[in-house]
Design a protein around this motif. Structure first.
Motif, PDB file in Angstrom:
ATOM      1  N   LEU A   1       0.803  -1.212  -0.073  1.00  0.00           N
ATOM      2  CA  LEU A   1      -0.044   0.073   0.183  1.00  0.00           C
ATOM      3  C   LEU A   1       0.887   1.074  -0.088  1.00  0.00           C
ATOM      4  N   ALA A   2       1.962   1.249   0.691  1.00  0.00           N
ATOM      5  CA  ALA A   2       2.941   2.368   0.673  1.00  0.00           C
ATOM      6  C   ALA A   2       3.404   2.761  -0.564  1.00  0.00           C
ATOM      7  N   ALA A   3       3.911   1.700  -1.295  1.00  0.00           N
ATOM      8  CA  ALA A   3       4.508   1.802  -2.513  1.00  0.00           C
ATOM      9  C   ALA A   3       3.194   2.296  -3.543  1.00  0.00           C
ATOM     10  N   GLN A   4       1.886   2.103  -3.442  1.00  0.00           N
ATOM     11  CA  GLN A   4       1.082   2.485  -4.299  1.00  0.00           C
ATOM     12  C   GLN A   4       0.751   3.887  -4.071  1.00  0.00           C
ATOM     13  N   ALA A   5       1.007   4.369  -2.520  1.00  0.00           N
ATOM     14  CA  ALA A   5       0.656   5.587  -2.217  1.00  0.00           C
ATOM     15  C   ALA A   5       1.645   6.577  -2.903  1.00  0.00           C
ATOM     16  N   ARG A   6       3.033   6.262  -2.879  1.00  0.00           N
ATOM     17  CA  ARG A   6       4.119   6.772  -3.446  1.00  0.00           C
ATOM     18  C   ARG A   6       3.699   7.275  -4.850  1.00  0.00           C
ATOM     19  N   ALA A   7       3.397   6.289  -5.552  1.00  0.00           N
ATOM     20  CA  ALA A   7       3.110   6.299  -7.030  1.00  0.00           C
ATOM     21  C   ALA A   7       1.777   7.460  -7.226  1.00  0.00           C
ATOM     22  N   ASN A   8       0.857   7.111  -6.419  1.00  0.00           N
ATOM     23  CA  ASN A   8      -0.479   8.074  -6.619  1.00  0.00           C
ATOM     24  C   ASN A   8      -0.335   9.462  -5.911  1.00  0.00           C
ATOM     25  N   ALA A   9       0.575   9.540  -4.971  1.00  0.00           N
ATOM     26  CA  ALA A   9       0.579  10.864  -4.387  1.00  0.00           C
ATOM     27  C   ALA A   9       2.206  11.331  -4.483  1.00  0.00           C
ATOM     28  N   PRO A  10       2.575  11.749  -5.743  1.00  0.00           N
ATOM     29  CA  PRO A  10       3.994  12.261  -5.516  1.00  0.00           C
ATOM     30  C   PRO A  10       4.245  13.562  -4.847  1.00  0.00           C
ATOM     31  N   HIS A  11       3.325  14.254  -4.308  1.00  0.00           N
ATOM     32  CA  HIS A  11       3.700  15.593  -3.624  1.00  0.00           C
ATOM     33  C   HIS A  11       3.655  15.064  -2.242  1.00  0.00           C
ATOM     34  N   ALA A  12       3.401  13.831  -1.982  1.00  0.00           N
ATOM     35  CA  ALA A  12       3.418  13.568  -0.300  1.00  0.00           C
ATOM     36  C   ALA A  12       4.819  12.760  -0.028  1.00  0.00           C
ATOM     37  N   ASP A  13       4.952  12.760   1.233  1.00  0.00           N
ATOM     38  CA  ASP A  13       6.430  11.826   1.772  1.00  0.00           C
ATOM     39  C   ASP A  13       5.582  10.549   2.427  1.00  0.00           C
ATOM     40  N   ILE A  14       5.692   9.632   1.858  1.00  0.00           N
ATOM     41  CA  ILE A  14       5.084   8.290   2.117  1.00  0.00           C
ATOM     42  C   ILE A  14       6.316   7.539   2.998  1.00  0.00           C
ATOM     43  N   HIS A  15       5.925   6.716   4.234  1.00  0.00           N
ATOM     44  CA  HIS A  15       6.665   5.828   4.746  1.00  0.00           C
ATOM     45  C   HIS A  15       6.261   4.667   5.114  1.00  0.00           C
ATOM     46  N   GLU A  16       6.749   3.624   5.204  1.00  0.00           N
ATOM     47  CA  GLU A  16       6.146   2.431   6.170  1.00  0.00           C
ATOM     48  C   GLU A  16       6.468   2.367   7.440  1.00  0.00           C
ATOM     49  N   TRP A  17       5.537   2.225   8.493  1.00  0.00           N
ATOM     50  CA  TRP A  17       5.388   2.230   9.845  1.00  0.00           C
ATOM     51  C   TRP A  17       4.299   1.795  10.443  1.00  0.00           C
ATOM     52  N   ASN A  18       4.365   1.069  11.707  1.00  0.00           N
ATOM     53  CA  ASN A  18       3.275   0.289  12.167  1.00  0.00           C
ATOM     54  C   ASN A  18       3.121   0.972  13.411  1.00  0.00           C
ATOM     55  N   VAL A  19       3.385   2.032  13.699  1.00  0.00           N
ATOM     56  CA  VAL A  19       3.366   3.074  14.816  1.00  0.00           C
ATOM     57  C   VAL A  19       3.803   2.494  16.183  1.00  0.00           C
ATOM     58  N   LYS A  20       4.893   1.540  16.066  1.00  0.00           N
ATOM     59  CA  LYS A  20       5.560   0.940  17.127  1.00  0.00           C
ATOM     60  C   LYS A  20       6.971   1.380  16.908  1.00  0.00           C
ATOM     61  N   GLY A  21       7.828   1.675  17.951  1.00  0.00           N
ATOM     62  CA  GLY A  21       9.019   1.819  18.184  1.00  0.00           C
ATOM     63  C   GLY A  21       9.301   3.314  17.846  1.00  0.00           C
TER      64      GLY A  21
END
Length: 222
Positions: A85-105
């Motif tokens: 999903l993060a990879a799809q978001a990067r392709a769909n929203a080039p103006h955004a800064d997308i990362h993988e994270w599970n809210v832990k750590g």
């Protein structure tokens, strides 16, 4: 489409959605008899955006909100726990800064604040516990969930010193056209015991039900 035997809402289950549906999309057909119940969230979000606003989106999915809004704000950072999903978001929203994270750590460097607005469209409520380290002074948190009540939201907000300033509960008449659609929706909502409702109450046009959303807007008490 059936998502068995994967556990609903597991990382693998969401990855399958990404592969088979092209994103975080409901895998069943539905017909609404009124306005989309998430329009309340859309309106509250839109009126808080502007050129200098720094936004963090929790659980961005394939990036529809980032694609729609990121170009109009000062910063739009977002994360999702599912790499597909993060990879799809990067392709769909080039103006955004997308990362993988599970809210832990530790918070990833690219997601460190401060942010003026933290938003979650049916995303992880666990992000509320990280608000003190992510939010700027005077920041707001905006959430929409899939039921009329999501009790962990106000509870978690109170635990970190934030208060709910507004709540909206929206219910719209809807129907699903087939038994398989209903079974898939029950699986998504983790309500397998409701599947027999189709046999008891479905008519020629399908099964009527209520499409519900809970919207909350909160801010820091300090």
């Amino acid at each position: 489409m059936t998502l068995e035997p994967l556990k609903p809402h597991s990382r693998e289950w969401y990855a399958r959605l990404a592969r088979e549906l092209g994103g975080y999309r409901h895998p069943w057909a539905r017909v609404l008899d009124g306005p989309d119940p998430e329009l309340t969230f859309d309106a509250l979000l839109a009126e808080r955006l502007g050129p200098g606003v720094r936004v963090l989106e929790a659980g961005c999915g394939h990036g529809p909100d980032a694609a729609r809004f990121a170009s109009g704000v000062g910063r739009w950072a977002a994360f999702d726990m599912v790499p597909e999903l993060a990879a799809q978001a990067r392709a769909n929203a080039p103006h955004a800064d997308i990362h993988e994270w599970n809210v832990k750590g530790e918070v990833p460097p690219g997601l460190r604040g401060p942010f003026d607005l933290i938003v979650s469209r049916r995303g992880p409520t666990a992000v509320i516990g990280r608000l003190p380290e992510l939010a700027a002074p005077g920041a707001e948190f905006l959430y929409v969930g899939p039921r009329l009540d999501v009790p962990q939201v106000p509870g978690r907000l109170a635990a970190v010193g934030w208060a709910v300033r507004g709540e909206w509960r929206v219910s719209v008449r809807a129907r699903v056209p087939t038994r398989q659609d209903w079974a898939t929706r029950c699986e998504w909502m983790t309500e397998p015991g409701r599947v027999p409702e189709w046999d008891a109450h479905a008519g020629p046009d399908g099964l009527p039900y209520r499409e519900e959303r809970y919207v909350a807007l909160a801010s820091n008490l300090s």
